[in-house]
Design a protein around this motif. Structure first.
Motif, PDB file in Angstrom:
ATOM      1  N   PRO A   1      61.647 -41.929   6.773  1.00 42.46           N
ATOM      2  CA  PRO A   1      60.777 -41.844   7.952  1.00 42.46           C
ATOM      3  C   PRO A   1      59.401 -41.325   7.584  1.00 42.46           C
ATOM      4  CG  PRO A   1      62.343 -40.026   7.925  1.00 42.46           C
ATOM      5  CD  PRO A   1      62.742 -40.942   6.808  1.00 42.46           C
TER       6      PRO A   1
ATOM      7  N   ARG B   1      69.617 -44.522   7.251  1.00 41.10           N
ATOM      8  CA  ARG B   1      68.395 -45.153   6.733  1.00 41.10           C
ATOM      9  C   ARG B   1      68.607 -45.611   5.278  1.00 41.10           C
ATOM     10  NH1 ARG B   1      63.064 -44.743   8.529  1.00 41.10           N
ATOM     11  NH2 ARG B   1      62.785 -43.966  10.649  1.00 41.10           N
TER      12      ARG B   1
ATOM     13  N   GLU C   1      56.682 -38.240  11.740  1.00 41.29           N
ATOM     14  CA  GLU C   1      57.629 -38.637  12.790  1.00 41.29           C
ATOM     15  C   GLU C   1      58.530 -37.462  13.147  1.00 41.29           C
ATOM     16  OE1 GLU C   1      61.063 -42.018  13.762  1.00 41.29           O
ATOM     17  OE2 GLU C   1      59.845 -42.139  11.934  1.00 41.29           O
TER      18      GLU C   1
ATOM     19  N   PRO D   1      67.746 -35.167  14.217  1.00 39.55           N
ATOM     20  CA  PRO D   1      68.906 -35.702  13.499  1.00 39.55           C
ATOM     21  C   PRO D   1      70.238 -35.195  14.041  1.00 39.55           C
ATOM     22  CG  PRO D   1      67.763 -34.057  12.175  1.00 39.55           C
ATOM     23  CD  PRO D   1      66.904 -34.314  13.364  1.00 39.55           C
TER      24      PRO D   1
ATOM     25  N   ASP E   1      73.665 -41.130   5.175  1.00 38.16           N
ATOM     26  CA  ASP E   1      72.340 -41.297   5.749  1.00 38.16           C
ATOM     27  C   ASP E   1      72.159 -42.778   6.101  1.00 38.16           C
ATOM     28  OD1 ASP E   1      69.511 -41.840   5.997  1.00 38.16           O
ATOM     29  OD2 ASP E   1      69.130 -39.885   5.107  1.00 38.16           O
TER      30      ASP E   1
ATOM     31  N   ASP F   1      68.595 -40.689  13.105  1.00 34.60           N
ATOM     32  CA  ASP F   1      67.341 -40.006  13.433  1.00 34.60           C
ATOM     33  C   ASP F   1      67.427 -39.288  14.774  1.00 34.60           C
ATOM     34  OD1 ASP F   1      66.380 -41.056  11.114  1.00 34.60           O
ATOM     35  OD2 ASP F   1      65.041 -42.514  12.053  1.00 34.60           O
ATOM     36  N   ARG F   2      68.051 -39.925  15.749  1.00 37.20           N
ATOM     37  CA  ARG F   2      68.192 -39.329  17.082  1.00 37.20           C
ATOM     38  C   ARG F   2      69.221 -40.124  17.872  1.00 37.20           C
ATOM     39  NH1 ARG F   2      63.610 -41.790  16.663  1.00 37.20           N
ATOM     40  NH2 ARG F   2      62.503 -39.879  16.189  1.00 37.20           N
TER      41      ARG F   2
ATOM     42  N   SER G   1      67.796 -45.139  13.988  1.00 38.11           N
ATOM     43  CA  SER G   1      67.487 -44.822  12.596  1.00 38.11           C
ATOM     44  C   SER G   1      66.539 -45.918  12.146  1.00 38.11           C
ATOM     45  CB  SER G   1      68.750 -44.770  11.738  1.00 38.11           C
ATOM     46  OG  SER G   1      69.399 -43.531  11.860  1.00 38.11           O
ATOM     47  N   LYS G   2      65.280 -45.772  12.531  1.00 37.08           N
ATOM     48  CA  LYS G   2      64.232 -46.780  12.423  1.00 37.08           C
ATOM     49  C   LYS G   2      64.536 -47.940  13.373  1.00 37.08           C
ATOM     50  CE  LYS G   2      61.449 -49.614   9.307  1.00 37.08           C
ATOM     51  NZ  LYS G   2      61.239 -50.038   7.902  1.00 37.08           N
TER      52      LYS G   2
ATOM     53  N   LEU H   1      61.845 -36.039  14.296  1.00 39.71           N
ATOM     54  CA  LEU H   1      63.236 -36.480  14.334  1.00 39.71           C
ATOM     55  C   LEU H   1      64.112 -35.440  15.028  1.00 39.71           C
ATOM     56  CD1 LEU H   1      63.614 -37.839  10.674  1.00 39.71           C
ATOM     57  CD2 LEU H   1      62.879 -39.074  12.720  1.00 39.71           C
TER      58      LEU H   1
END
Length: 522
Positions: free
Chosen positions: A427, A419, A431, A435, A417, A452-453, A371-372, A433
């Motif tokens: 994001p 982030r 980008e 999720p 979330d 995010d992944r 997540s970043k 994602l």
């Protein structure tokens, strides 16, 4: 899935010793089965799941009121598959010597009690490949072929049912919860128990193997290990899925010593003794929690293939998943051959790796997600991983990092979330994602972290963990600093060094609890 039962027209009771048959049609042909073995006839189920490694006349398996039943396409079995079938065929449920099958016919026909002179052609010789016709009845000028169920259930690789667990065993199973990792191979959803998976990595960097084997896609260097990669789709004889680009995406040789790779493909790494073996799969879907009594017995294939299957889980709208036994897969002859060949080639490196592992101590398993920032959680804290992009229930007045509530099989999950929770910004719009929601459990409370992944599952020993450096810690937000426990040192899919911040699940629950208390007091 629901199926409407049908029963062939009833007939007056037969006299003692008189055989009674129910008949069914395939085009203009009529076939009969001893009525004592016919349980019911149902409409074609809406969902039939293909069975790996089954013959082409096995249409798949389906759920009949909580029982998994294999379906045989009688047109293919009898060599009539070139003819067009009806739009509303019937599935005849038969049981013989404890084996339950669904036989797909065009339609039901009649119930017959042939006289002795109508059975004079019972010396009929079946010339078909499987020889499942025992004889012929001559009923008012019609020739009706009688199926031999004993031969039918004995055909090699026809799925067979087993015995149900006893009441005490079932009661114990209901109290035991487990987790499995689900993945796709072709159109099939499969799973391994989470403890049977060593790690999962992206299918990048597969190199040509010195071992020439059609099932071996090549080898990967994962830290100190040389891991042979097996094309799992080919092993299970699953047809490839057509893709928009026209590629099969099977990691095939591209002609220059490397292999073609797909960003979605993953390598599921299993441990085979001192050796590791990677299974090339199309995608990894989720981690699913289940109770042992959720596992429906799956009719298994005969001989050595039976050991590969544990059972089947019904995941509602996500479909059915075949739960595989990791050791049973490793015991499969083809995988044993490939791992044995590579083990002899790389024996010295294995010995070095074992010595290194002894020096580093026991390894711990972590879930690596992005997540970043790259984050990790000990697998013991992860209940499951889900995709809940739809169905979130808004929570009025909640902080902006609370995405909503999700109903997970009757239990509410607060979805956060990551982030926003850790103030890392949104994001970039370009980008891509993938999720997922990582579900954590503490007592009766469930908490979902939207990430995010999910990158992979990694095993780290003591040498790969260290305290967060001061400069790195100072660059984090106050909440992130509080939740980060340590740093993992590993490698990414390109074998480049990667650093993963591990989160303390207990501290996350503590922070969420404090925020909920503040909201209640406001």
């Amino acid at each position: 899935m629901s199926s409407t039962p049908h029963t062939p027209a009833a007939a007056p009771p037969a006299s003692a010793g008189q055989a009674v048959y129910a008949s069914f049609t395939l085009g203009d042909e009529e076939f009969a089965v001893d009525v004592r073995h016919v349980q019911e006839a149902v409409n074609l189920p809406a969902r039939v799941v293909p069975m790996p490694l089954a013959p082409d006349f096995v249409r798949g398996v389906f759920n009949l009121r909580g029982s998994i039943v294999p379906m045989l396409d009688m047109r293919r079995l009898m060599g009539l598959d070139g003819e067009a079938g009806p739009t509303d065929p019937k599935v005849v449920i038969v049981q013989h010597h404890g084996v339950r099958l669904g036989l797909l016919f065009d339609d039901t026909r009649r119930v017959m009690r042939p006289r002795g002179d109508e059975r004079t052609l019972f010396s009929y010789q079946d010339s078909s490949v499987h020889r499942v016709v025992a004889g012929v009845l001559k009923i008012r000028g019609d020739l009706v072929r009688v199926l031999d169920l004993a031969r039918l259930v004995a055909i090699e690789n026809v799925p067979r049912a087993g015995h149900a667990a006893g009441a005490a065993e079932a009661s114990r199973a209901q109290r035991t919860r487990k987790r499995c990792i689900t993945f796709r191979v072709g159109n099939l959803l499969l799973a391994f128990g989470i403890h049977g998976v060593h790690e999962i990595v992206q299918a990048r960097g597969i190199e040509r193997s010195p071992v020439q084997d059609e099932l071996c896609a090549g080898v990967m260097h994962i830290r100190d290990d040389v891991v042979p990669v097996v094309r799992f789709r080919d092993l299970l004889q699953i047809a490839p899925v057509d893709r928009a680009e026209g590629r099969e995406g099977d990691g095939g040789d591209d002609g220059d010593g490397a292999t073609g790779e797909d960003d979605g493909q993953r390598i599921v790494v299993l441990k085979a003794g001192a050796m590791h073996v990677g299974l090339l799969v199309d995608s990894v879907e989720a981690i699913v929690a289940y109770a042992e009594d959720d596992v429906m017995h799956v009719p298994v294939l005969t001989r050595h293939r039976a050991g590969m299957f544990v059972g089947c889980l019904d995941l509602d709208e996500r479909g059915h998943v075949f739960l595989l036994d990791s050791q049973g897969v490793l015991d499969h002859g083809e995988i044993g051959r490939i791992s044995g060949q590579h083990s002899s080639l790389f024996a010295s490196r294995e010995r070095q790796g074992r010595a290194s592992e002894r020096q580093g101590g026991a390894r711990q398993t972590f879930l690596w997600f992005d997540s970043k920032q790259a984050f990790g959680l000990p697998m013991r804290d992860v209940r499951e991983i889900i995709d809940c992009s739809q169905g979130l229930i808004p929570v009025p007045g909640a902080p902006d990092f609370v995405r909503g509530m999700y109903n997970l099989r009757g239990r509410l999950v607060t979805v956060v979330d990551v982030r926003r929770f850790y103030q890392m910004g949104e994001p970039p719009p370009d980008e891509v994602l993938e999720p997922k929601v990582v579900v954590l459990e503490q007592g009766d409370t469930l908490l979902g972290l939207q990430v995010d992944r999910v990158r992979s599952i990694v095993h780290i020993d003591a040498r790969g963990k260290y305290a967060v450096p001061t400069l790195m810690r100072n660059a984090l937000s106050a909440r992130t600093r509080h939740h980060v426990a340590e740093v993992l040192e590993t490698t990414d899919e390109r074998q480049q060094p990667a650093h993963v911040l591990t989160l303390d699940a207990a501290r996350i629950f503590e922070t969420i609890g404090e925020l909920e208390a503040d909201m209640a007091d406001a």
